[in-house]
Scaffold this motif. Sequence first.
Motif, PDB file in Angstrom:
ATOM      1  N   ALA A  81       0.818  -1.209   0.000  1.00 24.18           N
ATOM      2  CA  ALA A  81       0.000   0.000   0.000  1.00 24.18           C
ATOM      3  C   ALA A  81       0.856   1.265   0.000  1.00 24.18           C
ATOM      4  CB  ALA A  81      -0.934  -0.004   1.199  1.00 24.18           C
ATOM      5  N   ASP A  82       2.104   1.190   0.472  1.00 23.77           N
ATOM      6  CA  ASP A  82       2.945   2.379   0.515  1.00 23.77           C
ATOM      7  C   ASP A  82       3.703   2.609  -0.793  1.00 23.77           C
ATOM      8  OD1 ASP A  82       4.604   0.200   0.874  1.00 23.77           O
ATOM      9  OD2 ASP A  82       5.829   1.135   2.414  1.00 23.77           O
ATOM     10  N   ASP A  83       3.519   1.744  -1.777  1.00 27.28           N
ATOM     11  CA  ASP A  83       4.123   1.913  -3.096  1.00 27.28           C
ATOM     12  C   ASP A  83       3.117   2.665  -3.965  1.00 27.28           C
ATOM     13  OD1 ASP A  83       5.159   1.758  -5.633  1.00 27.28           O
ATOM     14  OD2 ASP A  83       5.578  -0.395  -5.557  1.00 27.28           O
ATOM     15  N   PRO A  84       3.326   3.945  -4.244  1.00 23.40           N
ATOM     16  CA  PRO A  84       2.323   4.749  -4.931  1.00 23.40           C
ATOM     17  C   PRO A  84       1.946   4.249  -6.320  1.00 23.40           C
ATOM     18  CG  PRO A  84       4.390   5.953  -4.725  1.00 23.40           C
ATOM     19  CD  PRO A  84       4.537   4.686  -3.938  1.00 23.40           C
ATOM     20  N   GLU A  85       2.845   3.562  -6.997  1.00 21.01           N
ATOM     21  CA  GLU A  85       2.527   3.070  -8.335  1.00 21.01           C
ATOM     22  C   GLU A  85       1.685   1.801  -8.309  1.00 21.01           C
ATOM     23  OE1 GLU A  85       5.888   2.743 -10.878  1.00 21.01           O
ATOM     24  OE2 GLU A  85       6.535   4.773 -10.497  1.00 21.01           O
ATOM     25  N   ARG A  86       1.652   1.105  -7.178  1.00 21.37           N
ATOM     26  CA  ARG A  86       0.922  -0.162  -7.099  1.00 21.37           C
ATOM     27  C   ARG A  86      -0.092  -0.209  -5.957  1.00 21.37           C
ATOM     28  NH1 ARG A  86       6.264  -1.367  -8.418  1.00 21.37           N
ATOM     29  NH2 ARG A  86       6.442  -2.263 -10.486  1.00 21.37           N
TER      30      ARG A  86
END
Length: 43
Positions: free
Chosen positions: A10-15
């Motif tokens: 969830a902390d990966d903005p692209e995914r």
Amino acid sequence: MTEMTTKPKADDPERAHLADVEDGCGCTEIWEHMSEARDEADD
């Protein structure tokens, strides 16, 4: 071709938009998940 071996975080903005999608689901389930998220954002 690059293959993802870990579930998106969830902390990966692209995914992040895929973090709640279950492992092994198909394109229909992904489409439904994204459609529901878009509908919620419109409210």
